[in-house]
Design a protein around this motif. Structure first.
Motif, PDB file in Angstrom:
ATOM      1  N   GLU A   5      12.283  11.031   2.428  1.00  0.00           N
ATOM      2  CA  GLU A   5      11.268  10.949   3.474  1.00  0.00           C
ATOM      3  C   GLU A   5      11.124   9.505   3.971  1.00  0.00           C
ATOM      4  O   GLU A   5      10.621   9.271   5.060  1.00  0.00           O
ATOM      5  CB  GLU A   5       9.923  11.446   2.951  1.00  0.00           C
ATOM      6  N   LEU A   6      11.549   8.550   3.160  1.00  0.00           N
ATOM      7  CA  LEU A   6      11.395   7.131   3.471  1.00  0.00           C
ATOM      8  C   LEU A   6      12.659   6.493   4.023  1.00  0.00           C
ATOM      9  O   LEU A   6      12.576   5.605   4.876  1.00  0.00           O
ATOM     10  CB  LEU A   6      10.965   6.369   2.213  1.00  0.00           C
ATOM     11  N   ILE A   7      13.794   6.906   3.508  1.00  0.00           N
ATOM     12  CA  ILE A   7      15.076   6.323   3.918  1.00  0.00           C
ATOM     13  C   ILE A   7      16.103   7.439   4.055  1.00  0.00           C
ATOM     14  O   ILE A   7      15.983   8.483   3.418  1.00  0.00           O
ATOM     15  CB  ILE A   7      15.587   5.271   2.911  1.00  0.00           C
ATOM     16  N   PRO A   8      17.125   7.217   4.864  1.00  0.00           N
ATOM     17  CA  PRO A   8      18.196   8.205   4.941  1.00  0.00           C
ATOM     18  C   PRO A   8      18.887   8.294   3.572  1.00  0.00           C
ATOM     19  O   PRO A   8      19.204   7.273   2.960  1.00  0.00           O
ATOM     20  CB  PRO A   8      19.155   7.634   5.986  1.00  0.00           C
ATOM     21  N   GLU A  39       0.820  -1.211   0.000  1.00  0.00           N
ATOM     22  CA  GLU A  39       0.000   0.000   0.000  1.00  0.00           C
ATOM     23  C   GLU A  39       0.855   1.264   0.000  1.00  0.00           C
ATOM     24  O   GLU A  39       0.605   2.184  -0.757  1.00  0.00           O
ATOM     25  CB  GLU A  39      -0.952  -0.002   1.194  1.00  0.00           C
ATOM     26  N   TRP A  40       1.865   1.318   0.886  1.00  0.00           N
ATOM     27  CA  TRP A  40       2.673   2.536   0.935  1.00  0.00           C
ATOM     28  C   TRP A  40       3.537   2.659  -0.307  1.00  0.00           C
ATOM     29  O   TRP A  40       3.795   3.761  -0.791  1.00  0.00           O
ATOM     30  CB  TRP A  40       3.494   2.658   2.219  1.00  0.00           C
ATOM     31  N   MET A  41       3.973   1.509  -0.885  1.00  0.00           N
ATOM     32  CA  MET A  41       4.757   1.565  -2.116  1.00  0.00           C
ATOM     33  C   MET A  41       3.904   2.104  -3.260  1.00  0.00           C
ATOM     34  O   MET A  41       4.341   2.950  -4.041  1.00  0.00           O
ATOM     35  CB  MET A  41       5.311   0.184  -2.465  1.00  0.00           C
ATOM     36  N   TYR A  42       2.676   1.636  -3.362  1.00  0.00           N
ATOM     37  CA  TYR A  42       1.771   2.112  -4.403  1.00  0.00           C
ATOM     38  C   TYR A  42       1.499   3.603  -4.217  1.00  0.00           C
ATOM     39  O   TYR A  42       1.514   4.368  -5.188  1.00  0.00           O
ATOM     40  CB  TYR A  42       0.462   1.312  -4.377  1.00  0.00           C
ATOM     41  N   ALA A  43       1.275   4.031  -2.989  1.00  0.00           N
ATOM     42  CA  ALA A  43       1.033   5.454  -2.714  1.00  0.00           C
ATOM     43  C   ALA A  43       2.253   6.293  -3.097  1.00  0.00           C
ATOM     44  O   ALA A  43       2.120   7.391  -3.651  1.00  0.00           O
ATOM     45  CB  ALA A  43       0.687   5.658  -1.238  1.00  0.00           C
ATOM     46  N   PHE A  44       3.444   5.772  -2.816  1.00  0.00           N
ATOM     47  CA  PHE A  44       4.664   6.496  -3.187  1.00  0.00           C
ATOM     48  C   PHE A  44       4.766   6.633  -4.708  1.00  0.00           C
ATOM     49  O   PHE A  44       5.050   7.713  -5.223  1.00  0.00           O
ATOM     50  CB  PHE A  44       5.906   5.792  -2.638  1.00  0.00           C
TER      51      PHE A  44
END
Length: 138
Positions: free
Chosen positions: A45-48, A15-20
């Protein structure tokens, strides 16, 4: 490394991947430019992520960093003004690093300059008048 935000349970990864992707896909990304910066900001915003910029003209191995390319608008319209190709509808309607063209031309003159598949586009008539206006900045 798990790229999922720390607040999301693993069960919602899809879900969050699709939203991204829904958020990032519309960005016009090239190897340089504002669209790439915005996309990298979204990823950060997701990873350093450490982001560095390199000056145009810098040699890197056997390559030279190109000039930055940003596009604001582009289209190909028929003689009635109907946009047949429109950057605002889909950013893949323009090849990165295209140069601005503002002139009228017939389709037979335009055809060799366009990467397209006539079977998919419906633009196989050489008699159709086309107006080309492309607004890009590099």
């Amino acid at each position: 490394m798990n790229a999922a935000p720390q607040t999301e349970p693993q069960t919602h990864t899809g879900e969050w991947m699709y939203a991204f992707i829904e958020r990032a896909y519309p960005e016009c990304r090239s190897i340089t430019g504002d669209g790439l910066r915005r996309t990298l900001a979204m990823i950060s915003e997701l990873i350093p992520l450490e982001i560095s910029e390199v000056q145009t003209g810098t040699r890197v191995l056997d390559w030279e960093i190109p000039k930055e390319w940003n596009i604001h608008d582009a289209w190909v319209a028929d003689s009635s003004g109907h946009r047949l190709i429109d950057f605002r509808e889909h950013n893949l309607h323009v090849v990165n690093y295209s140069v601005p063209v503002r002139r009228r031309m017939r389709f037979e003159e335009l055809r060799p300059k366009l990467p397209y598949d006539a079977r998919a586009s419906g633009l196989d008539s050489t008699e159709r008048p086309i107006t080309t206006r492309i607004g890009a900045s590099a």
